[in-house]
Design an enzyme around this catalytic site. Structure first.
Site: not given
Length: 306
Positions: A14, A41, A72-73, A284
């Protein structure tokens, strides 16, 4: 006993807006009774995934994933395989934010997205599991393979914003000279398809690349994938199908198979045997065919919008 929440955020998502919002997000979590902490992260591989596993195994009750669909994944992959799983909340800060769209989470205001937690409304959501020769990976929105798969994720967000579905027609026309057909055997609940195809999509929600008409019958916790098989690689037919799909008018087309299934097995056959056909999970590359998919019904409980 005090409940614990862990915010896992991607600092570069973002337009690097997340770091300045961390304190406000933690404040929201504390207002609903969580003892809250944060993890930033790093560029290291699976940084968010590893932290999610650590937090879950240490007894955290809630994990908040803040970032794009990729973050999120990763968090989902960090907890989906566990027997005891914390709740999840998501704060979208990416470009497409397909999963936030499906959960009715505000996608243009980080503060409002965090405040969804204040409503205390949750829903147990299906999670997709992909098994590549014993290695399990998980996805929350879509799995795809075939030479046309790049169309789903290959259009830059700024072009999508400016041109809408026309951007996909332009991208499709650009790709057509390079398309190839893959020969596959697909085994799913309703039967078996064996033959050539240019793309297949296995969806969990109705939002793909920001469009909500491609899988119009998608439900979020019914234990069923939406399976779309696109047969031809003929350029004229494909451009027509792309135009139909972006308006939700493709499901009855004879060049499309559209069905629901709890599982799917993909095998290479014919001239495709020995090829490396990648499988895309939530945007991905996951691994390569063959692969078996299973829908894990109501696997993770998410905070959802009204």
């Amino acid at each position: 006993m005090t409940k614990k929440a862990r915010l896992i955020y991607n600092p570069v998502s973002g337009h690097e807006q997340m770091p300045k919002n961390v304190a406000d997000i933690l404040d929201v979590l504390e207002r609903v009774g969580y003892e809250a902490s944060a993890f930033r992260t790093t560029p290291a591989k699976k940084s968010a995934q590893k932290e999610a596993t650590r937090a879950a195994t240490e007894g955290f009750d809630l994990i908040v994933a803040a970032g794009g669909d990729g973050t999120i994944n990763e968090v989902v992959n960090g907890i989906a395989f566990l027997e005891e799983r914390p709740k999840m909340a998501i704060i979208p800060a990416g470009t497409t934010n397909d999963y936030a769209r499906a959960l009715n989470i505000p996608r243009d205001n980080i503060g409002e997205a965090a405040e969804v937690i204040l409503n205390n409304k949750t829903r147990k959501m299906d999670i997709g599991q992909a098994n590549f020769a014993g290695e399990e990976q998980y996805f929350i929105n879509i799995a795809a393979c075939g030479s046309l798969t790049e169309l789903t994720y290959g259009v830059p967000s700024e072009i999508k914003s400016a041109l809408g579905y026309t951007a996909y027609l332009i991208k499709g026309a650009e790709m057509l000279p390079h398309l190839t057909e893959n020969e596959l055997r697909l085994t799913y609940d309703a039967g078996v398809y064996e033959g050539k195809l240019s793309m297949l999509l296995l969806g969990m929600t109705n939002s793909i690349g920001g469009f909500e008409q491609i899988m119009p019958d998608a439900q979020l916790s019914d234990g069923l994938f939406q399976l779309i098989i696109v047969k031809p690689a003929d350029p004229v037919k494909l451009l027509r199908l792309i135009a139909l799909a972006l308006n939700g008018k493709h499901v009855d087309d004879p060049d499309i198979i559209y069905t629901k299934t709890r599982s799917l097995k993909i095998e290479l056959v014919g001239k495709s045997i020995g090829q490396k056909l990648p499988v895309n999970l939530d945007g991905e590359i996951g691994d390569y065919c063959p692969v078996t998919f299973k829908n894990l019904q109501k696997r993770i409980e998410f905070y959802v919008g009204e």
